[in-house]
Design a protein around this motif. Structure first.
Motif, PDB file in Angstrom:
ATOM      1  N   SER A 117      76.993  69.041 -35.423  1.00 27.71           N
ATOM      2  CA  SER A 117      75.781  69.465 -34.717  1.00 27.71           C
ATOM      3  C   SER A 117      76.041  69.647 -33.225  1.00 27.71           C
ATOM      4  O   SER A 117      76.770  68.866 -32.612  1.00 27.71           O
ATOM      5  CB  SER A 117      74.672  68.427 -34.906  1.00 27.71           C
ATOM      6  OG  SER A 117      73.527  68.776 -34.137  1.00 27.71           O
ATOM      7  N   GLU A 150      67.227  70.676 -40.090  1.00 26.80           N
ATOM      8  CA  GLU A 150      68.076  71.553 -39.293  1.00 26.80           C
ATOM      9  C   GLU A 150      69.498  71.022 -39.160  1.00 26.80           C
ATOM     10  O   GLU A 150      70.443  71.768 -38.907  1.00 26.80           O
ATOM     11  CB  GLU A 150      67.490  71.782 -37.900  1.00 26.80           C
ATOM     12  CG  GLU A 150      67.358  70.534 -37.034  1.00 26.80           C
ATOM     13  CD  GLU A 150      66.050  69.806 -37.245  1.00 26.80           C
ATOM     14  OE1 GLU A 150      65.694  68.981 -36.381  1.00 26.80           O
ATOM     15  OE2 GLU A 150      65.382  70.073 -38.270  1.00 26.80           O
ATOM     16  N   SER A 155      73.246  74.101 -39.458  1.00 26.09           N
ATOM     17  CA  SER A 155      72.991  75.398 -38.826  1.00 26.09           C
ATOM     18  C   SER A 155      74.274  76.082 -38.380  1.00 26.09           C
ATOM     19  O   SER A 155      75.035  75.570 -37.582  1.00 26.09           O
ATOM     20  CB  SER A 155      72.085  75.210 -37.596  1.00 26.09           C
ATOM     21  OG  SER A 155      72.033  76.374 -36.827  1.00 26.09           O
TER      22      SER A 155
END
Length: 228
Positions: A117, A150, A155
């Motif tokens: 992330s 998310e 992502s």
């Protein structure tokens, strides 16, 4: 009126993010540390203070000194006793203590997603994510299911921003780089091809094709032991 320096007389003054201090303020702070005196804004006389200064920063101050953005004399004046705070991965129990729970384990799949992330909200976002996970987990292990959507879905846009690569001057063999990334993704997820595919922004079929192409073994689509 009295400012923080004067109010801290006989005690401790904590300066957060000292690395963001402007050059003008750096010079003033150096004088305070050297002379233990200062003047109020608009004042005409020096005021003596007896204070202990604790400064914190997330920046590389030594590097800032070399770049000329932080005063060398102030750096060495502050560097009397240096305390390095361990990274969050080395003190996960800090989060659990607030919730009166035993520190949960972090599954390889969840850890791989957290590492991938980009964390646009920095440490505050990470803290909120971990707090959420500790509240939701009830098995002693944090898995992707306890992470925000998310992050749990990995992502692709965020990963591209976080893992921008630079081509070495000597060049690379692209196929070898691809093989190494696939290997790392499979290792990080213990052979779980679904999770590994998410880390690489691939479909499961694309991941399976590359794993076979590079002879990296065929893990279970949803996890478990690799086939033999």
């Amino acid at each position: 009126k009295k400012g923080l320096l004067e109010l801290a007389h006989g005690g401790t003054l904590f300066l957060d993010e000292i690395g963001d201090m402007t050059p003008v303020l750096q010079a003033k702070m150096l004088r305070v540390l050297e002379e233990r005196r200062f003047r109020r804004v608009g004042g005409t006389r020096d005021i003596a203070v007896d204070i202990r200064v604790v400064a914190a920063t997330n920046r590389d101050l030594r590097g800032a000194v070399e770049q000329g953005t932080f005063r060398k004399d102030l750096y060495y004046r502050l560097q009397v006793v240096t305390i390095t705070i361990p990274p969050l991965r080395e003190r996960r129990e800090d989060f659990s203590r607030d919730f009166k729970k035993s520190p949960p384990r972090l599954s390889p799949a969840a850890e791989a997603l957290l590492v991938a992330s980009p964390w646009p909200g920095n440490v505050r976002e990470l803290r909120n994510v971990i707090e959420r996970a500790i509240i939701l987990e009830d098995s002693g292990e944090i898995t992707p299911a306890e992470l925000p959507p998310e992050i749990a879905t990995g992502s692709a846009t965020g990963r591209r921003e976080a893992t921008l690569l630079r081509l070495p001057a000597a060049g690379v063999v692209l196929e070898e780089v691809e093989r190494e990334l696939v290997r790392q993704a499979l290792d990080a997820t213990h052979g779980n091809q679904t999770q590994a595919a998410r880390l690489l922004g691939l479909t499961r079929d694309e991941l399976r094709y590359r794993a076979k192409k590079f002879d990296l073994g065929h893990g279970s689509p949803e996890g478990g032991d690799r086939e033999r």
